[in-house]
Structures are given as C-alpha cells and as structure tokens.
Design a protein around this motif. Structure first.
Motif, PDB file in Angstrom:
ATOM      1  N   ASN A 117      -1.001  -9.395 -11.862  1.00 12.02           N
ATOM      2  CA  ASN A 117      -1.032  -7.954 -12.142  1.00 12.02           C
ATOM      3  C   ASN A 117      -0.634  -7.138 -10.924  1.00 12.02           C
ATOM      4  OD1 ASN A 117      -1.867  -8.383 -14.783  1.00 12.02           O
ATOM      5  ND2 ASN A 117      -4.053  -8.177 -14.305  1.00 12.02           N
ATOM      6  N   ALA A 118      -1.131  -7.560  -9.739  1.00 15.10           N
ATOM      7  CA  ALA A 118      -0.783  -6.842  -8.509  1.00 15.10           C
ATOM      8  C   ALA A 118       0.681  -7.054  -8.143  1.00 15.10           C
ATOM      9  CB  ALA A 118      -1.687  -7.301  -7.367  1.00 15.10           C
ATOM     10  N   LEU A 119       1.209  -8.214  -8.495  1.00 15.22           N
ATOM     11  CA  LEU A 119       2.598  -8.536  -8.178  1.00 15.22           C
ATOM     12  C   LEU A 119       3.578  -7.626  -8.910  1.00 15.22           C
ATOM     13  CD1 LEU A 119       4.212 -10.605  -6.497  1.00 15.22           C
ATOM     14  CD2 LEU A 119       4.244 -12.089  -8.502  1.00 15.22           C
ATOM     15  N   ILE A 120       3.221  -7.217 -10.125  1.00 16.91           N
ATOM     16  CA  ILE A 120       4.115  -6.359 -10.911  1.00 16.91           C
ATOM     17  C   ILE A 120       3.679  -4.899 -10.867  1.00 16.91           C
ATOM     18  CG2 ILE A 120       4.721  -8.256 -12.459  1.00 16.91           C
ATOM     19  CD1 ILE A 120       2.805  -7.091 -14.529  1.00 16.91           C
ATOM     20  N   CYS A 121       2.633  -4.607 -10.081  1.00 15.38           N
ATOM     21  CA  CYS A 121       2.078  -3.249 -10.000  1.00 15.38           C
ATOM     22  C   CYS A 121       2.826  -2.441  -8.943  1.00 15.38           C
ATOM     23  CB  CYS A 121       0.585  -3.336  -9.656  1.00 15.38           C
ATOM     24  SG  CYS A 121      -0.231  -1.736  -9.538  1.00 15.38           S
ATOM     25  N   ASN A 122       2.913  -1.121  -9.137  1.00 15.85           N
ATOM     26  CA  ASN A 122       3.576  -0.266  -8.148  1.00 15.85           C
ATOM     27  C   ASN A 122       2.589   0.563  -7.333  1.00 15.85           C
ATOM     28  OD1 ASN A 122       2.742   1.545 -10.071  1.00 15.85           O
ATOM     29  ND2 ASN A 122       4.781   2.395 -10.516  1.00 15.85           N
ATOM     30  N   ASN A 123       1.280   0.231  -7.420  1.00 15.18           N
ATOM     31  CA  ASN A 123       0.314   0.954  -6.596  1.00 15.18           C
ATOM     32  C   ASN A 123      -0.695   0.033  -5.911  1.00 15.18           C
ATOM     33  OD1 ASN A 123      -1.918   0.511  -8.498  1.00 15.18           O
ATOM     34  ND2 ASN A 123      -0.926   2.051  -9.791  1.00 15.18           N
ATOM     35  N   CYS A 124      -0.409  -1.269  -5.842  1.00 18.08           N
ATOM     36  CA  CYS A 124      -1.292  -2.207  -5.148  1.00 18.08           C
ATOM     37  C   CYS A 124      -0.512  -3.467  -4.794  1.00 18.08           C
ATOM     38  CB  CYS A 124      -2.510  -2.556  -5.995  1.00 18.08           C
ATOM     39  SG  CYS A 124      -2.132  -3.413  -7.543  1.00 18.08           S
ATOM     40  N   GLU A 125      -1.134  -4.320  -3.979  1.00 21.11           N
ATOM     41  CA  GLU A 125      -0.501  -5.566  -3.544  1.00 21.11           C
ATOM     42  C   GLU A 125      -1.446  -6.745  -3.809  1.00 21.11           C
ATOM     43  OE1 GLU A 125       2.534  -5.837  -2.581  1.00 21.11           O
ATOM     44  OE2 GLU A 125       3.157  -4.067  -1.448  1.00 21.11           O
ATOM     45  N   LYS A 174       2.399  -9.180   0.872  1.00 26.15           N
ATOM     46  CA  LYS A 174       3.303  -8.062   0.624  1.00 26.15           C
ATOM     47  C   LYS A 174       4.271  -8.542  -0.428  1.00 26.15           C
ATOM     48  CE  LYS A 174       5.271  -4.051   1.232  1.00 26.15           C
ATOM     49  NZ  LYS A 174       4.586  -2.811   0.808  1.00 26.15           N
ATOM     50  N   SER A 175       4.124  -8.028  -1.636  1.00 23.07           N
ATOM     51  CA  SER A 175       4.806  -8.580  -2.802  1.00 23.07           C
ATOM     52  C   SER A 175       4.371 -10.040  -2.944  1.00 23.07           C
ATOM     53  CB  SER A 175       6.323  -8.432  -2.668  1.00 23.07           C
ATOM     54  OG  SER A 175       6.966  -8.840  -3.857  1.00 23.07           O
ATOM     55  N   ASP A 176       5.290 -10.994  -2.938  1.00 24.34           N
ATOM     56  CA  ASP A 176       4.893 -12.388  -3.168  1.00 24.34           C
ATOM     57  C   ASP A 176       4.812 -13.197  -1.882  1.00 24.34           C
ATOM     58  OD1 ASP A 176       7.661 -12.476  -2.678  1.00 24.34           O
ATOM     59  OD2 ASP A 176       7.880 -14.307  -3.859  1.00 24.34           O
ATOM     60  N   PHE A 287       0.205  -4.762   8.151  1.00 24.83           N
ATOM     61  CA  PHE A 287       0.658  -5.503   6.973  1.00 24.83           C
ATOM     62  C   PHE A 287       1.430  -4.648   5.970  1.00 24.83           C
ATOM     63  CE2 PHE A 287      -3.529  -7.955   7.744  1.00 24.83           C
ATOM     64  CZ  PHE A 287      -2.926  -8.738   8.716  1.00 24.83           C
ATOM     65  N   ASN A 288       1.257  -3.321   6.007  1.00 24.69           N
ATOM     66  CA  ASN A 288       1.843  -2.430   4.994  1.00 24.69           C
ATOM     67  C   ASN A 288       1.570  -2.969   3.591  1.00 24.69           C
ATOM     68  OD1 ASN A 288       3.269  -0.336   3.790  1.00 24.69           O
ATOM     69  ND2 ASN A 288       5.263  -1.322   4.045  1.00 24.69           N
ATOM     70  N   SER A 289       0.306  -3.286   3.355  1.00 27.21           N
ATOM     71  CA  SER A 289      -0.075  -3.898   2.081  1.00 27.21           C
ATOM     72  C   SER A 289      -1.352  -3.246   1.564  1.00 27.21           C
ATOM     73  CB  SER A 289      -0.284  -5.412   2.262  1.00 27.21           C
ATOM     74  OG  SER A 289      -0.714  -6.010   1.070  1.00 27.21           O
ATOM     75  N   ASP A 290      -1.255  -2.545   0.454  1.00 22.21           N
ATOM     76  CA  ASP A 290      -2.403  -1.855  -0.139  1.00 22.21           C
ATOM     77  C   ASP A 290      -3.154  -2.810  -1.069  1.00 22.21           C
ATOM     78  OD1 ASP A 290      -4.238  -0.085  -1.162  1.00 22.21           O
ATOM     79  OD2 ASP A 290      -2.805   0.975  -2.446  1.00 22.21           O
ATOM     80  N   TRP A 313       5.001   4.609  -3.110  1.00 22.84           N
ATOM     81  CA  TRP A 313       3.673   4.401  -2.507  1.00 22.84           C
ATOM     82  C   TRP A 313       3.598   3.132  -1.668  1.00 22.84           C
ATOM     83  CZ3 TRP A 313      -0.792   6.767  -1.495  1.00 22.84           C
ATOM     84  CH2 TRP A 313      -1.874   5.952  -1.108  1.00 22.84           C
ATOM     85  N   LEU A 314       4.109   2.029  -2.205  1.00 24.69           N
ATOM     86  CA  LEU A 314       3.965   0.754  -1.510  1.00 24.69           C
ATOM     87  C   LEU A 314       4.695   0.727  -0.173  1.00 24.69           C
ATOM     88  CD1 LEU A 314       4.230  -1.816  -4.462  1.00 24.69           C
ATOM     89  CD2 LEU A 314       2.190  -0.869  -3.377  1.00 24.69           C
ATOM     90  N   GLU A 315       5.710   1.545  -0.016  1.00 23.75           N
ATOM     91  CA  GLU A 315       6.399   1.631   1.267  1.00 23.75           C
ATOM     92  C   GLU A 315       5.776   2.707   2.154  1.00 23.75           C
ATOM     93  OE1 GLU A 315       8.556  -0.513   2.472  1.00 23.75           O
ATOM     94  OE2 GLU A 315       8.192  -1.590   0.596  1.00 23.75           O
ATOM     95  N   ASN A 316       5.308   3.783   1.544  1.00 25.64           N
ATOM     96  CA  ASN A 316       4.699   4.871   2.330  1.00 25.64           C
ATOM     97  C   ASN A 316       3.303   4.532   2.832  1.00 25.64           C
ATOM     98  OD1 ASN A 316       6.682   6.826   2.474  1.00 25.64           O
ATOM     99  ND2 ASN A 316       6.159   7.745   0.510  1.00 25.64           N
ATOM    100  N   TYR A 317       2.718   3.479   2.301  1.00 25.49           N
ATOM    101  CA  TYR A 317       1.357   3.127   2.711  1.00 25.49           C
ATOM    102  C   TYR A 317       1.266   2.872   4.215  1.00 25.49           C
ATOM    103  CZ  TYR A 317      -3.222   0.842   2.738  1.00 25.49           C
ATOM    104  OH  TYR A 317      -4.523   0.504   3.007  1.00 25.49           O
ATOM    105  N   LYS A 318       2.350   2.416   4.811  1.00 24.79           N
ATOM    106  CA  LYS A 318       2.344   2.155   6.258  1.00 24.79           C
ATOM    107  C   LYS A 318       2.224   3.453   7.060  1.00 24.79           C
ATOM    108  CE  LYS A 318       7.425   2.075   6.740  1.00 24.79           C
ATOM    109  NZ  LYS A 318       7.734   2.201   5.300  1.00 24.79           N
ATOM    110  N   ASN A 319       2.450   4.584   6.426  1.00 27.12           N
ATOM    111  CA  ASN A 319       2.344   5.879   7.114  1.00 27.12           C
ATOM    112  C   ASN A 319       0.993   6.550   6.903  1.00 27.12           C
ATOM    113  OD1 ASN A 319       5.144   5.683   7.839  1.00 27.12           O
ATOM    114  ND2 ASN A 319       5.692   6.402   5.781  1.00 27.12           N
ATOM    115  N   ALA A 320       0.100   5.878   6.197  1.00 25.65           N
ATOM    116  CA  ALA A 320      -1.165   6.504   5.779  1.00 25.65           C
ATOM    117  C   ALA A 320      -2.090   6.796   6.959  1.00 25.65           C
ATOM    118  CB  ALA A 320      -1.872   5.604   4.773  1.00 25.65           C
TER     119      ALA A 320
END
Length: 339
Positions: A117-125, A174-176, A287-290, A313-320
């Motif tokens: 589920n996280a692998l295909i999700c666009n708001n988590c890792e 981070k992804s897979d 890690f840039n991994s939410d 989001w998954l790329e901007n998380y590193k700027n959080a």
C-alpha cells in the motif's frame, strides 16, 4: 530442544520460476497460504524489491498479514540462526514475534500488505522490520549504559541466548529501495507518531541527580498532526501527550512530592522532544522518506488530487520543518510511592 527446520535454496530468474523449481525438487507443490514472514537480505533490498513485492501480492496464497524482515545478513543465514526458545514451531514464533512491538516499541508490525500500500501511495513510504544475527558470546565485554540500551539495532545488541536471530529496529525505504535503518529509540519515536504503540519504557535524565530514571509511558491521546503546505517546504506541527509511572526506584527516593514529579515530567518533555525531533529530521533530511505517512494530514489543504500530486509531497518532504510539542504527566511509582 530447538524446533527442526528444513532449508532448501534455489537460484532462479524470478520468484515464480524459483517456486516452480522447488516444486519439482520436492515432488510436492509448495503452499504459501501459511507463510508468516518474508525475508529479504539487505543487499537485495538496497537494489529494489518492487518486482518481488508485486509478485507476492499477486499470489492468492500469500496473505497480506505476512511480515517483512530486512536481514543484515543473507536470508538463509538468518533462518538458520532462528531458534526460538519459547515456541515448539518456528511458524508460531513468526506468527507472534511482532506482539512485543506494542509494549517495547523496538520493532514495527510491518506486513507485506502495508508495504505494498505504501509502495503505490503518494503520501507515504514503505518500511520493514530490521533483522539480523547476534554474534555475541556470554563472555563479551558490554559497557552498561542506560542510554546505550536504546540505540541498539539488529546485529548490535547485548543480548545472548539460544536464538541467534534478533529483530530490533526498522528498515527505511524510499519507494522500493532500502535507504537507511533506525535504532530502537528511533523506532519508538516512529511508532508513537504513527499511533501504533500501547506503552514503552524509556530512560530520561533524572532532574534530582546525575543519573537516568526509567519511566513507563503510555500515550494518553492520539498524536495531533497539522501540516502547512502554503510553501514548498512543509511545516509540520506534532503534539504528543503521555501519562507515565516511575519504574526504577532507589533508596531515599522522593517521588511523591508534586514538585519533584513536575520536574520529572518537564525532563520527560524535553528529552522526548529532542528525540522525536531528531528522528523526524533524520527521516526528512537523511532519507527523504515519509514512513510515518504525515502526508495524509496535508490532503485537506488541497481541493483536488491533481493539486496534491503537483505539490510532490514525497519529494518535498526533504524540505520539511518540524515543531514538536510533548506534554507528559508523570505520577509516582507503580506500587511504591515513596521510599
């Protein structure tokens, strides 16, 4: 007596072909419907395991509740060293071994269903259990330090026993692809923010002396998370509330005084704030991994799914940036209130 196991290995171009080859070798068809755990080596996980995850999820026999372990050694060696002392069947051990996560926080309950589920999700890792083999001996020298008890990971604990395999910590993806590891204390932070922890023991600085104090904490409320996405750098506010009991006692302790208890609560607040903040910035900057799925709290800021996708989001998380607030109420001991 340790339960006996049969371990066969096969080299093949895919999981499906490997299963087919083993079926021919054994003369019986393998049934995966009772599979409790799926183990990937650290080496393979760092290369990417999406094909394997999709193949396993596509198999009707593989249950989504099967746990995923990323082993710091080869999967074969990890299995060979798994010798549960309190179970007669290894399958029973792997069916229940994640139960301790609810009262220690040393590892997550990470299933292949949640990973997919996280692998295909666009708001988590995705994330998985970190596994390894304890190579220690009963005579090895171990420096006793209450803080070092919490920075251990699989392959680096001071535990010695018949069961050589150990599962402590968390594998971050981070992804897979495997991109990092978290120790026991960081895993406690992860589970608290994710609302997946019932209670946990932690050593905090004792404001009354130069030692550390063991406190048993339980979340009194679910973690409150708010996310500001008005800029490309998400601003994330996290508030956690805990109630606690003093667990370690010493002679002449004065833990009944309201002033002392208030001081201990403040020490707990400060300590956990630093720990949680360090953990969050590690997942973001290193890690840039939410893995906590904080992105879901930002969905309300967007009118459409397309707007959220454009925010990346998954790329901007590193700027959080993170603002952590901890509110702890520590009471006296479990039974002893003053000594």
């Amino acid at each position: 007596k340790n339960p006996s196991t049969i371990i066969n290995t096969v080299t093949a171009s895919s999981l499906s072909n490997a299963t087919n080859l083993i079926n021919g070798y054994l003369g019986k068809q393998i049934n995966m419907s009772h599979c409790k755990v799926i183990i990937f080596s650290e080496e393979l996980a760092s290369q990417g395991i999406s094909d394997e995850i999709y193949t396993l999820i596509n198999d009707t026999q593989v249950r989504p509740s099967a746990n995923i372990v990323i082993s710091k050694c080869t999967a074969k060696y990890y299995l060979e060293q798994t010798k549960p002392e309190l179970e007669n069947l290894i399958s029973s051990y792997y069916e229940n071994f994640t139960n301790s996560s609810q009262y220690t926080g040393y590892m997550p309950d990470a299933t292949i269903g949640n990973f997919f589920n996280a692998l295909i999700c666009n708001n988590c890792e995705p994330y998985a259990i970190l596994g390894g083999v304890n190579e220690g001996t009963p005579n090895k020298s171990v420096e006793i330090d209450s803080q070092k008890d919490y920075i251990i990971k699989a392959n680096s604990s001071s535990i010695f026993g018949e069961n050589g395999a150990e599962n402590i910590g968390l594998a971050v993806f981070k992804s897979d692809k495997l991109v990092g590891e978290l120790n026991a204390l960081e895993t406690i932070s992860f589970l608290n923010i994710k609302n997946d922890l019932d209670r946990f023991l932690i050593s905090i600085p004792d404001p009354e002396n130069n030692n550390y104090l063991d406190v048993y904490l339980s979340p009194s409320k679910n973690t409150n998370v708010t996310v500001d996405t008005s800029t490309p750098a998400p601003y994330i506010k996290i508030k956690c509330e805990f109630r606690g009991r003093i667990y370690s006692m010493s002679k002449d302790s004065k833990y009944l005084s309201p002033e002392v208890l208030n001081s201990i609560s403040n020490s707990c607040n400060s300590y956990l704030k630093n720990i949680f903040s360090d953990y969050l910035y590690k997942t973001s900057k290193n890690f840039n991994s939410d893995i906590d799925g904080l992105g879901k709290y930002s969905l309300q800021n967007f009118f459409t799914s397309k707007q959220f996708e454009q925010y990346s989001w998954l790329e901007n998380y590193k700027n959080a940036f993170f603002d952590v607030e901890i509110d702890t109420s520590v009471k006296s001991g479990m039974l002893l209130t003053e000594t």
